[in-house]
Write a protein that holds these residues in place. Sequence first.
Motif, PDB file in Angstrom:
ATOM      1  N   GLU A   6      -8.471   5.432 -17.387  1.00  0.00           N
ATOM      2  CA  GLU A   6      -8.609   7.036 -17.984  1.00  0.00           C
ATOM      3  C   GLU A   6      -7.868   7.121 -19.146  1.00  0.00           C
ATOM      4  OE1 GLU A   6      -7.789   7.310 -13.272  1.00  0.00           O
ATOM      5  OE2 GLU A   6      -6.945   6.189 -14.987  1.00  0.00           O
ATOM      6  N   SER A   7      -8.218   8.041 -19.816  1.00  0.00           N
ATOM      7  CA  SER A   7      -7.516   8.625 -21.326  1.00  0.00           C
ATOM      8  C   SER A   7      -7.954  10.224 -21.353  1.00  0.00           C
ATOM      9  CB  SER A   7      -7.791   7.895 -22.502  1.00  0.00           C
ATOM     10  OG  SER A   7      -9.338   8.069 -22.713  1.00  0.00           O
ATOM     11  N   GLY A   8      -7.148  10.909 -22.227  1.00  0.00           N
ATOM     12  CA  GLY A   8      -7.778  12.097 -22.772  1.00  0.00           C
ATOM     13  C   GLY A   8      -6.544  13.200 -22.113  1.00  0.00           C
ATOM     14  N   TRP A  34     -14.405  12.378 -10.615  1.00  0.00           N
ATOM     15  CA  TRP A  34     -13.050  12.668 -10.917  1.00  0.00           C
ATOM     16  C   TRP A  34     -12.424  13.260  -9.889  1.00  0.00           C
ATOM     17  CZ3 TRP A  34     -10.550  10.893 -15.298  1.00  0.00           C
ATOM     18  CH2 TRP A  34     -11.509  10.481 -16.466  1.00  0.00           C
ATOM     19  N   LEU A  35     -11.323  12.880  -9.415  1.00  0.00           N
ATOM     20  CA  LEU A  35     -10.200  13.500  -8.468  1.00  0.00           C
ATOM     21  C   LEU A  35      -9.022  13.771  -9.083  1.00  0.00           C
ATOM     22  CD1 LEU A  35     -12.432  11.601  -6.969  1.00  0.00           C
ATOM     23  CD2 LEU A  35     -10.459  11.148  -5.485  1.00  0.00           C
ATOM     24  N   ARG A  36      -8.370  14.773  -8.512  1.00  0.00           N
ATOM     25  CA  ARG A  36      -7.166  15.392  -9.124  1.00  0.00           C
ATOM     26  C   ARG A  36      -6.010  15.594  -8.013  1.00  0.00           C
ATOM     27  NH1 ARG A  36      -8.738  21.604 -11.239  1.00  0.00           N
ATOM     28  NH2 ARG A  36      -8.815  22.414  -9.234  1.00  0.00           N
ATOM     29  N   GLN A  37      -5.011  15.655  -8.298  1.00  0.00           N
ATOM     30  CA  GLN A  37      -3.814  15.607  -7.361  1.00  0.00           C
ATOM     31  C   GLN A  37      -2.636  16.392  -8.036  1.00  0.00           C
ATOM     32  OE1 GLN A  37      -2.409  12.432  -4.901  1.00  0.00           O
ATOM     33  NE2 GLN A  37      -1.670  13.774  -3.303  1.00  0.00           N
ATOM     34  N   CYS A  93     -10.033   8.899 -12.359  1.00  0.00           N
ATOM     35  CA  CYS A  93     -11.398   8.402 -12.285  1.00  0.00           C
ATOM     36  C   CYS A  93     -11.441   7.634 -10.913  1.00  0.00           C
ATOM     37  CB  CYS A  93     -11.766   7.496 -13.504  1.00  0.00           C
ATOM     38  SG  CYS A  93     -13.305   7.111 -13.729  1.00  0.00           S
ATOM     39  N   ALA A  94     -12.904   7.709 -10.358  1.00  0.00           N
ATOM     40  CA  ALA A  94     -12.983   7.115  -9.121  1.00  0.00           C
ATOM     41  C   ALA A  94     -14.589   6.697  -9.342  1.00  0.00           C
ATOM     42  CB  ALA A  94     -13.008   8.180  -8.110  1.00  0.00           C
ATOM     43  N   ALA A  95     -14.589   5.519  -8.284  1.00  0.00           N
ATOM     44  CA  ALA A  95     -15.937   4.782  -8.157  1.00  0.00           C
ATOM     45  C   ALA A  95     -16.183   4.468  -6.733  1.00  0.00           C
ATOM     46  CB  ALA A  95     -15.992   3.917  -9.215  1.00  0.00           C
ATOM     47  N   GLY A 117      -8.609   4.774 -10.827  1.00  0.00           N
ATOM     48  CA  GLY A 117      -7.558   4.486 -11.871  1.00  0.00           C
ATOM     49  C   GLY A 117      -6.032   5.018 -11.754  1.00  0.00           C
ATOM     50  N   GLN A 118      -5.358   4.608 -12.862  1.00  0.00           N
ATOM     51  CA  GLN A 118      -4.099   4.722 -12.886  1.00  0.00           C
ATOM     52  C   GLN A 118      -3.819   6.388 -12.768  1.00  0.00           C
ATOM     53  OE1 GLN A 118      -1.410   2.773 -12.064  1.00  0.00           O
ATOM     54  NE2 GLN A 118      -3.386   1.630 -11.223  1.00  0.00           N
ATOM     55  N   GLY A 119      -4.660   7.034 -13.471  1.00  0.00           N
ATOM     56  CA  GLY A 119      -4.578   8.557 -13.503  1.00  0.00           C
ATOM     57  C   GLY A 119      -4.162   9.027 -15.191  1.00  0.00           C
ATOM     58  N   THR A 120      -4.439  10.145 -15.495  1.00  0.00           N
ATOM     59  CA  THR A 120      -3.851  10.730 -16.509  1.00  0.00           C
ATOM     60  C   THR A 120      -3.663  12.440 -16.362  1.00  0.00           C
ATOM     61  OG1 THR A 120      -4.933  11.166 -19.112  1.00  0.00           O
ATOM     62  CG2 THR A 120      -6.526  11.496 -17.317  1.00  0.00           C
TER      63      THR A 120
END
Length: 126
Positions: A6-8, A34-37, A93-95, A117-120
Amino acid sequence: QVRLTESGGDSAQAGGSLRLSCVASGISSVCFAWLRQAPGKKREAVAAIEVDGSTDYASSVKGRFTISQGNAKKTVYLQMNNLKREDTAMYFCAASDEVPRCTVQALDTHPYDPYLGQGTQVTVAS
């Protein structure tokens, strides 16, 4: 090996916009999301896109966020407009090839985690 990068992520003012990007490799997934925490909160799916282009959104972001894919289907974007303080979170980001349907509800309730992903970090200030 599956890799999601991820980026941004950035800081923004409430009402502003950010665009997140995710580059995928090692997977030809049928469902990207896209997931968020946020700190102290459960992880939640906010947007999902299937390989045919159909999308699904959490009610909290519908009308403000847009998920899309690049032409090669290996890049996924999240356009976030009219940001609110409550959008502050780590975004992942998730798949997944496991979920029966590419929806935020299915991603939130499926017993197996998607690839992540590692997260942003996104931080929204009022």
